[in-house]
Design a protein around this motif. Structure first.
Motif, PDB file in Angstrom:
ATOM      1  N   LYS A  98     -85.937 -54.565   6.227  1.00 44.53           N
ATOM      2  CA  LYS A  98     -86.918 -53.671   6.844  1.00 44.53           C
ATOM      3  C   LYS A  98     -86.218 -52.460   7.455  1.00 44.53           C
ATOM      4  CE  LYS A  98     -90.796 -53.728  10.025  1.00 44.53           C
ATOM      5  NZ  LYS A  98     -91.554 -54.496  10.996  1.00 44.53           N
ATOM      6  N   SER A  99     -85.111 -52.678   8.167  1.00 39.35           N
ATOM      7  CA  SER A  99     -84.401 -51.551   8.769  1.00 39.35           C
ATOM      8  C   SER A  99     -83.783 -50.672   7.693  1.00 39.35           C
ATOM      9  CB  SER A  99     -83.333 -52.045   9.741  1.00 39.35           C
ATOM     10  OG  SER A  99     -82.303 -52.715   9.046  1.00 39.35           O
TER      11      SER A  99
ATOM     12  N   ASN B 266     -83.773 -69.011   9.805  1.00 38.51           N
ATOM     13  CA  ASN B 266     -82.986 -67.949  10.447  1.00 38.51           C
ATOM     14  C   ASN B 266     -82.405 -66.977   9.422  1.00 38.51           C
ATOM     15  OD1 ASN B 266     -83.392 -68.623  13.122  1.00 38.51           O
ATOM     16  ND2 ASN B 266     -81.669 -70.022  13.179  1.00 38.51           N
ATOM     17  N   LEU B 267     -81.925 -67.496   8.312  1.00 37.79           N
ATOM     18  CA  LEU B 267     -81.390 -66.618   7.267  1.00 37.79           C
ATOM     19  C   LEU B 267     -82.494 -65.738   6.689  1.00 37.79           C
ATOM     20  CD1 LEU B 267     -78.903 -69.000   5.426  1.00 37.79           C
ATOM     21  CD2 LEU B 267     -78.352 -67.013   6.832  1.00 37.79           C
TER      22      LEU B 267
ATOM     23  N   LEU C 294     -85.293 -64.794   8.178  1.00 38.71           N
ATOM     24  CA  LEU C 294     -85.680 -63.819   9.202  1.00 38.71           C
ATOM     25  C   LEU C 294     -84.649 -62.694   9.297  1.00 38.71           C
ATOM     26  CD1 LEU C 294     -87.675 -63.088  11.460  1.00 38.71           C
ATOM     27  CD2 LEU C 294     -86.237 -64.388  13.021  1.00 38.71           C
ATOM     28  N   GLY C 295     -83.373 -63.041   9.270  1.00 41.78           N
ATOM     29  CA  GLY C 295     -82.334 -62.024   9.307  1.00 41.78           C
ATOM     30  C   GLY C 295     -82.380 -61.117   8.088  1.00 41.78           C
ATOM     31  N   GLY C 296     -82.589 -61.696   6.926  1.00 39.75           N
ATOM     32  CA  GLY C 296     -82.700 -60.895   5.702  1.00 39.75           C
ATOM     33  C   GLY C 296     -83.897 -59.965   5.741  1.00 39.75           C
ATOM     34  N   TYR C 297     -85.008 -60.462   6.243  1.00 39.36           N
ATOM     35  CA  TYR C 297     -86.211 -59.639   6.361  1.00 39.36           C
ATOM     36  C   TYR C 297     -85.971 -58.471   7.310  1.00 39.36           C
ATOM     37  CZ  TYR C 297     -90.826 -58.205   7.949  1.00 39.36           C
ATOM     38  OH  TYR C 297     -91.922 -57.475   8.311  1.00 39.36           O
ATOM     39  N   MET C 298     -85.367 -58.751   8.461  1.00 43.52           N
ATOM     40  CA  MET C 298     -85.115 -57.683   9.435  1.00 43.52           C
ATOM     41  C   MET C 298     -84.124 -56.664   8.875  1.00 43.52           C
ATOM     42  SD  MET C 298     -85.081 -59.954  12.924  1.00 43.52           S
ATOM     43  CE  MET C 298     -84.654 -58.601  13.990  1.00 43.52           C
ATOM     44  N   PHE C 299     -83.102 -57.122   8.173  1.00 44.17           N
ATOM     45  CA  PHE C 299     -82.120 -56.223   7.585  1.00 44.17           C
ATOM     46  C   PHE C 299     -82.778 -55.345   6.527  1.00 44.17           C
ATOM     47  CE2 PHE C 299     -78.888 -55.376   4.314  1.00 44.17           C
ATOM     48  CZ  PHE C 299     -78.012 -54.621   5.072  1.00 44.17           C
TER      49      PHE C 299
END
Length: 150
Positions: A44-45, A34-35, A37-42
């Motif tokens: 990327k945005s 989860n961490l 995935l959250g880091g990747y999404m952050f």
């Protein structure tokens, strides 16, 4: 004979470990996933926002001076880039023009519709009135010398 203590019918006691401790590796794996995935999404945005800010006609000092020599009347202010939503291009098929239905087939169709209207059992007086009006219109079309073209 008395049963020996090793052959007793008592079920084995559940372990005193809690579920969190028992499944500790799975919890850790879920947390790490989860961490990540959250880091990747952050990231990327954030990268997307930075690339949108960098777009446009921003030039370095050297490039700006060369542009000023080539184009002395060119504006130096940058124009902000506004991304427009993409509209999908849909290939439209040409509309086929159907041949008109001959009058005798139209009359047969109107007769069939009239027969179906006669089979309907109205539930209230308003519905009966509406059906009677529709039947009267169908009778007019059937009796007419020529049927209007639609």
């Amino acid at each position: 004979m008395e049963p020996s203590p090793s052959h007793s019918a008592t079920p084995p006691l559940p372990s005193k470990e809690s579920l969190i401790k028992r499944y500790k590796p799975i919890w850790r794996l879920l947390l790490i996933f989860n961490l990540a995935l959250g880091g990747y999404m952050f990231a990327k945005s954030r990268k997307k926002n930075m690339t949108m800010e960098d777009r446009g006609d921003a030039k370095t000092g050297l490039e700006e001076s060369k542009a000023a020599v080539k184009y002395p009347f060119a504006p130096t202010a940058t124009i902000p880039f506004v991304e427009e939503p993409l509209i999908p291009i849909v290939a439209t098929k040409p509309v086929k023009v159907q041949e008109p239905i001959p009058e005798d087939q139209q009359r047969e169709l109107f007769k069939w519709i009239l027969e179906e209207k006669r089979k309907i059992k109205p539930k209230n007086p308003e519905e009966k009135k509406r059906i009677d009006e529709e039947k009267a219109i169908l009778k007019q079309f059937i009796r007419a010398k020529s049927i209007p073209k639609l």
